[in-house]
Scaffold this motif. Sequence first.
Motif, PDB file in Angstrom:
ATOM      1  N   ASP A   1     -69.628  74.564 -28.429  1.00 54.06           N
ATOM      2  CA  ASP A   1     -70.898  75.281 -28.423  1.00 54.06           C
ATOM      3  C   ASP A   1     -70.732  76.709 -28.942  1.00 54.06           C
ATOM      4  N   ILE A   2     -69.623  77.352 -28.598  1.00 53.66           N
ATOM      5  CA  ILE A   2     -69.380  78.705 -29.101  1.00 53.66           C
ATOM      6  C   ILE A   2     -69.319  78.684 -30.626  1.00 53.66           C
ATOM      7  N   ARG A   3     -68.590  77.731 -31.181  1.00 54.13           N
ATOM      8  CA  ARG A   3     -68.486  77.654 -32.646  1.00 54.13           C
ATOM      9  C   ARG A   3     -69.858  77.362 -33.268  1.00 54.13           C
ATOM     10  N   ALA A   4     -70.593  76.416 -32.692  1.00 48.27           N
ATOM     11  CA  ALA A   4     -71.918  76.081 -33.234  1.00 48.27           C
ATOM     12  C   ALA A   4     -72.845  77.294 -33.165  1.00 48.27           C
ATOM     13  N   TYR A   5     -72.770  78.038 -32.063  1.00 46.71           N
ATOM     14  CA  TYR A   5     -73.613  79.228 -31.912  1.00 46.71           C
ATOM     15  C   TYR A   5     -73.242  80.271 -32.961  1.00 46.71           C
ATOM     16  N   ALA A   6     -71.953  80.508 -33.127  1.00 43.88           N
ATOM     17  CA  ALA A   6     -71.509  81.477 -34.132  1.00 43.88           C
ATOM     18  C   ALA A   6     -71.950  81.050 -35.524  1.00 43.88           C
ATOM     19  N   GLU A   7     -71.794  79.777 -35.833  1.00 41.11           N
ATOM     20  CA  GLU A   7     -72.135  79.279 -37.168  1.00 41.11           C
ATOM     21  C   GLU A   7     -73.642  79.245 -37.414  1.00 41.11           C
ATOM     22  N   SER A   8     -74.436  79.323 -36.349  1.00 41.46           N
ATOM     23  CA  SER A   8     -75.891  79.395 -36.523  1.00 41.46           C
ATOM     24  C   SER A   8     -76.299  80.714 -37.182  1.00 41.46           C
ATOM     25  N   GLY A   9     -75.436  81.723 -37.086  1.00 34.37           N
ATOM     26  CA  GLY A   9     -75.743  83.036 -37.643  1.00 34.37           C
ATOM     27  C   GLY A   9     -76.504  83.941 -36.702  1.00 34.37           C
ATOM     28  N   GLU A  10     -77.108  83.378 -35.665  1.00 34.81           N
ATOM     29  CA  GLU A  10     -77.952  84.175 -34.780  1.00 34.81           C
ATOM     30  C   GLU A  10     -77.239  85.374 -34.145  1.00 34.81           C
ATOM     31  N   PRO A  11     -76.012  85.219 -33.627  1.00 37.33           N
ATOM     32  CA  PRO A  11     -75.409  86.344 -32.902  1.00 37.33           C
ATOM     33  C   PRO A  11     -74.658  87.344 -33.772  1.00 37.33           C
ATOM     34  N   LEU A  12     -74.581  87.117 -35.069  1.00 40.49           N
ATOM     35  CA  LEU A  12     -73.716  87.951 -35.911  1.00 40.49           C
ATOM     36  C   LEU A  12     -74.141  89.409 -35.961  1.00 40.49           C
ATOM     37  N   GLU A  13     -75.447  89.668 -35.876  1.00 43.64           N
ATOM     38  CA  GLU A  13     -75.936  91.050 -35.945  1.00 43.64           C
ATOM     39  C   GLU A  13     -76.524  91.502 -34.610  1.00 43.64           C
ATOM     40  N   CYS A  14     -75.979  90.952 -33.528  1.00 45.23           N
ATOM     41  CA  CYS A  14     -76.465  91.288 -32.184  1.00 45.23           C
ATOM     42  C   CYS A  14     -75.355  91.949 -31.376  1.00 45.23           C
ATOM     43  N   ALA A  15     -75.692  93.019 -30.691  1.00 41.96           N
ATOM     44  CA  ALA A  15     -74.718  93.673 -29.817  1.00 41.96           C
ATOM     45  C   ALA A  15     -74.229  92.672 -28.783  1.00 41.96           C
ATOM     46  N   GLY A  16     -72.925  92.595 -28.621  1.00 41.40           N
ATOM     47  CA  GLY A  16     -72.368  91.667 -27.651  1.00 41.40           C
ATOM     48  C   GLY A  16     -72.294  90.236 -28.135  1.00 41.40           C
ATOM     49  N   ALA A  17     -72.699  89.975 -29.366  1.00 46.33           N
ATOM     50  CA  ALA A  17     -72.621  88.643 -29.969  1.00 46.33           C
ATOM     51  C   ALA A  17     -73.476  87.614 -29.235  1.00 46.33           C
ATOM     52  N   PHE A  18     -74.647  88.037 -28.756  1.00 47.00           N
ATOM     53  CA  PHE A  18     -75.532  87.078 -28.094  1.00 47.00           C
ATOM     54  C   PHE A  18     -76.973  87.570 -28.146  1.00 47.00           C
ATOM     55  N   THR A  19     -77.868  86.628 -27.946  1.00 44.31           N
ATOM     56  CA  THR A  19     -79.276  86.922 -27.708  1.00 44.31           C
ATOM     57  C   THR A  19     -79.642  86.319 -26.356  1.00 44.31           C
ATOM     58  N   LEU A  20     -80.656  86.862 -25.756  1.00 46.18           N
ATOM     59  CA  LEU A  20     -81.162  86.303 -24.500  1.00 46.18           C
ATOM     60  C   LEU A  20     -82.353  85.390 -24.764  1.00 46.18           C
ATOM     61  N   GLU A  21     -83.087  85.695 -25.828  1.00 42.33           N
ATOM     62  CA  GLU A  21     -84.388  85.082 -26.023  1.00 42.33           C
ATOM     63  C   GLU A  21     -84.399  83.876 -26.953  1.00 42.33           C
ATOM     64  N   ALA A  22     -83.254  83.510 -27.512  1.00 41.18           N
ATOM     65  CA  ALA A  22     -83.256  82.406 -28.469  1.00 41.18           C
ATOM     66  C   ALA A  22     -82.119  81.437 -28.127  1.00 41.18           C
ATOM     67  N   LEU A  23     -81.346  80.984 -29.128  1.00 45.16           N
ATOM     68  CA  LEU A  23     -80.270  80.023 -28.859  1.00 45.16           C
ATOM     69  C   LEU A  23     -79.287  80.548 -27.812  1.00 45.16           C
ATOM     70  N   GLY A  24     -79.031  81.844 -27.831  1.00 45.45           N
ATOM     71  CA  GLY A  24     -78.081  82.424 -26.888  1.00 45.45           C
ATOM     72  C   GLY A  24     -78.471  82.255 -25.433  1.00 45.45           C
ATOM     73  N   GLY A  25     -79.759  82.034 -25.185  1.00 51.09           N
ATOM     74  CA  GLY A  25     -80.209  81.838 -23.808  1.00 51.09           C
ATOM     75  C   GLY A  25     -79.512  80.681 -23.103  1.00 51.09           C
ATOM     76  N   TRP A  26     -79.023  79.704 -23.873  1.00 51.73           N
ATOM     77  CA  TRP A  26     -78.280  78.585 -23.289  1.00 51.73           C
ATOM     78  C   TRP A  26     -76.998  79.061 -22.609  1.00 51.73           C
ATOM     79  N   PHE A  27     -76.470  80.190 -23.028  1.00 52.27           N
ATOM     80  CA  PHE A  27     -75.132  80.607 -22.614  1.00 52.27           C
ATOM     81  C   PHE A  27     -75.129  81.847 -21.733  1.00 52.27           C
ATOM     82  N   ILE A  28     -76.287  82.194 -21.190  1.00 56.07           N
ATOM     83  CA  ILE A  28     -76.397  83.308 -20.247  1.00 56.07           C
ATOM     84  C   ILE A  28     -76.816  82.727 -18.901  1.00 56.07           C
ATOM     85  N   ASP A  29     -75.940  82.839 -17.905  1.00 60.03           N
ATOM     86  CA  ASP A  29     -76.260  82.286 -16.586  1.00 60.03           C
ATOM     87  C   ASP A  29     -77.318  83.109 -15.863  1.00 60.03           C
TER      88      ASP A  29
END
Length: 197
Positions: free
Chosen positions: A135-163
């Motif tokens: 999942d980490i690789r798929a998330y990185a390859e989606s491009g979504e976290p590349l320009e985000c502080a901390g390499a994640f978003t809360l409101e989109a695909l990254g929401g899957w990985f924030i407890d």
Amino acid sequence: MRIVLASQSPSRLSILRSAGVEPLIHPAHVDEDALLADAPADPAATVALLATAKAEAVAAEYPGDVVIGADSMLLLNGRLQGKPHTVDATIARWGEQAGQSAELLTGHCVIGPEGRREVATSTTVVHFAAASPADIRAYAESGEPLECAGAFTLEALGGWFIDRIEGDPSSVIGLSLPLLRGALYDFGYSVSQFWNR
């Protein structure tokens, strides 16, 4: 009077639009590397410094408006981390932060008419999921976290990985509505006067 966003961040724009404001977008162009080289040791002061530089870079062009500068970085294991920019860097970051907790710091500088200003930093604790390597690789390859502080978003695909988070959700996305509301009140304005009508 308008709100001017000194940022090209789609997340910050989305926060303001969802809150009823259509800001004027004027991205600030500052040398972040040079600022970070001379940054204070305090992480909260560092993100506030970056936010202030961005707001100041465009405020002179909008003397009758409210200009917002913001910058976010993740404080993980005592080190500030910005945008990863590449798939490999994103995967490496998630190798460190998966299953861990860290603080997302978002600096804000709000400059109003007559040079009035409010500078503050919002701190929110982010609890990262123990995401699988696939999942980490798929998330990185989606491009979504590349320009985000901390390499994640809360409101989109990254929401899957924030407890969970502890603090201001809008700040994690990139702009604290409570801090902005407080600045507007201190300047003598109502939030509602900036809403689209």
